[in-house]
Motif scaffolding. Structure first.
Motif, PDB file in Angstrom:
ATOM      1  N   LYS A  61       0.853  -1.188   0.000  1.00  0.00           N
ATOM      2  CA  LYS A  61       0.000   0.000   0.000  1.00  0.00           C
ATOM      3  C   LYS A  61       0.881   1.228   0.000  1.00  0.00           C
ATOM      4  CE  LYS A  61      -4.025  -1.952   2.357  1.00  0.00           C
ATOM      5  NZ  LYS A  61      -4.954  -1.809   3.499  1.00  0.00           N
ATOM      6  N   ILE A  63       1.111   5.680   0.629  1.00  0.00           N
ATOM      7  CA  ILE A  63       0.591   6.888   1.265  1.00  0.00           C
ATOM      8  C   ILE A  63       1.271   8.066   0.585  1.00  0.00           C
ATOM      9  CG2 ILE A  63       0.416   8.213   3.412  1.00  0.00           C
ATOM     10  CD1 ILE A  63       0.802   5.427   4.861  1.00  0.00           C
ATOM     11  N   ILE A  87      -8.501  11.189   1.239  1.00  0.00           N
ATOM     12  CA  ILE A  87      -9.328  10.788   2.375  1.00  0.00           C
ATOM     13  C   ILE A  87      -9.185  11.810   3.491  1.00  0.00           C
ATOM     14  CG2 ILE A  87      -9.728   8.983   4.107  1.00  0.00           C
ATOM     15  CD1 ILE A  87     -10.439   8.097   1.242  1.00  0.00           C
ATOM     16  N   THR A  90     -12.241   8.833   8.773  1.00  0.00           N
ATOM     17  CA  THR A  90     -11.863   7.433   8.969  1.00  0.00           C
ATOM     18  C   THR A  90     -12.766   6.427   8.254  1.00  0.00           C
ATOM     19  OG1 THR A  90     -13.054   7.386  11.085  1.00  0.00           O
ATOM     20  CG2 THR A  90     -10.686   7.830  11.158  1.00  0.00           C
ATOM     21  N   SER A  92     -14.143   6.469   5.253  1.00  0.00           N
ATOM     22  CA  SER A  92     -13.667   6.246   3.882  1.00  0.00           C
ATOM     23  C   SER A  92     -12.275   5.627   3.854  1.00  0.00           C
ATOM     24  CB  SER A  92     -13.673   7.560   3.101  1.00  0.00           C
ATOM     25  OG  SER A  92     -14.992   8.032   2.951  1.00  0.00           O
ATOM     26  N   ALA A  93     -11.480   5.877   4.881  1.00  0.00           N
ATOM     27  CA  ALA A  93     -10.130   5.301   4.935  1.00  0.00           C
ATOM     28  C   ALA A  93     -10.183   3.774   4.954  1.00  0.00           C
ATOM     29  CB  ALA A  93      -9.377   5.821   6.156  1.00  0.00           C
ATOM     30  N   HIS A  94     -11.134   3.212   5.681  1.00  0.00           N
ATOM     31  CA  HIS A  94     -11.244   1.741   5.682  1.00  0.00           C
ATOM     32  C   HIS A  94     -12.212   1.236   4.622  1.00  0.00           C
ATOM     33  CE1 HIS A  94     -15.126   1.311   7.826  1.00  0.00           C
ATOM     34  NE2 HIS A  94     -14.730   2.319   8.575  1.00  0.00           N
ATOM     35  N   VAL A  97     -10.824   0.691   1.123  1.00  0.00           N
ATOM     36  CA  VAL A  97     -10.079  -0.566   0.970  1.00  0.00           C
ATOM     37  C   VAL A  97     -11.053  -1.736   0.927  1.00  0.00           C
ATOM     38  CG1 VAL A  97      -8.394  -2.119   2.007  1.00  0.00           C
ATOM     39  CG2 VAL A  97      -8.046   0.355   2.147  1.00  0.00           C
ATOM     40  N   ASN A 103      -5.598   1.273  -2.876  1.00  0.00           N
ATOM     41  CA  ASN A 103      -4.246   0.864  -2.496  1.00  0.00           C
ATOM     42  C   ASN A 103      -3.286   2.039  -2.285  1.00  0.00           C
ATOM     43  OD1 ASN A 103      -3.867   1.538  -5.216  1.00  0.00           O
ATOM     44  ND2 ASN A 103      -3.536  -0.569  -5.871  1.00  0.00           N
ATOM     45  N   LEU A 105      -3.411   5.823  -0.304  1.00  0.00           N
ATOM     46  CA  LEU A 105      -4.087   6.836   0.510  1.00  0.00           C
ATOM     47  C   LEU A 105      -3.448   8.190   0.245  1.00  0.00           C
ATOM     48  CD1 LEU A 105      -5.939   7.571   3.008  1.00  0.00           C
ATOM     49  CD2 LEU A 105      -3.927   7.089   4.412  1.00  0.00           C
ATOM     50  N   LEU A 120      -6.211   8.179  10.051  1.00  0.00           N
ATOM     51  CA  LEU A 120      -6.557   7.775   8.686  1.00  0.00           C
ATOM     52  C   LEU A 120      -5.601   6.697   8.193  1.00  0.00           C
ATOM     53  CD1 LEU A 120      -7.307  11.280   7.142  1.00  0.00           C
ATOM     54  CD2 LEU A 120      -8.943   9.616   8.040  1.00  0.00           C
ATOM     55  N   PHE A 124      -6.694   2.878   7.161  1.00  0.00           N
ATOM     56  CA  PHE A 124      -6.344   2.421   5.814  1.00  0.00           C
ATOM     57  C   PHE A 124      -5.513   1.141   5.871  1.00  0.00           C
ATOM     58  CE2 PHE A 124      -2.907   2.922   2.499  1.00  0.00           C
ATOM     59  CZ  PHE A 124      -3.656   2.558   1.395  1.00  0.00           C
TER      60      PHE A 124
END
Length: 150
Positions: A61, A63, A87, A90, A92-94, A97, A103, A105, A120, A124
């Motif tokens: 992943k 960032i 993002i 929180t 939308s952060a999870h 995925v 993949n 953030l 965040l 993620f």
């Protein structure tokens, strides 16, 4: 889990903090730049190595941080295999995925503080793609869009 990270000048300080936090949390981190503060750098140049690493599977992943998070999101999504999103909360952060196999953030270094950024990142990184039929069907359609010519 191997994580890649990148930031332009507007996210440079936040990236430095996130690298430290990620390593302290036990993640293997590859820093794709910027490696020094340069107010003249351009986010497309900074995001490209990270986006390629995400797309190839070199990292699990990614960032990315720029001033608003918008620029790195737009640029990263030009690379086939990258599913990047800006993002700011929180859920939308999870969910990004879990449902969309996000993949990469993207964070805004100038618009959210360090505590929220870390929340965040944690959401993620802890999330896993569900892979249910409806999610996979939609993901396959997104992948097909990457193969189309304009």
């Amino acid at each position: 889990m191997k994580i890649g990270i990148a930031a332009d000048h507007a996210g440079f300080e936040q990236k430095q903090n996130l690298v430290k936090q990620l390593r302290e949390a036990g993640y293997s981190v590859t820093d794709y730049g910027a490696f020094e503060y340069n107010a003249q750098d351009d986010y497309p140049d900074i995001i490209l190595p990270l986006a390629k690493a995400v797309a190839s599977g070199e990292v699990a992943k990614g960032i990315a941080v720029c001033g608003s998070g918008v620029g790195v999101s737009i640029a990263a999504n030009k690379i086939a295999g990258v599913r990047a999103a800006l993002i700011t909360e929180t859920y939308s952060a999870h969910q990004g995925v879990e449902h969309d196999d996000m993949n990469l953030l993207c964070l805004g270094g100038r618009v959210i503080g360090p505590v929220l950024q870390w929340e965040l990142v944690e959401a993620f990184l802890k999330a896993r793609y569900h892979g249910e039929e409806r999610f996979q069907r939609r993901l396959d359609k997104v992948k097909a869009l990457e193969q189309r010519k304009a």
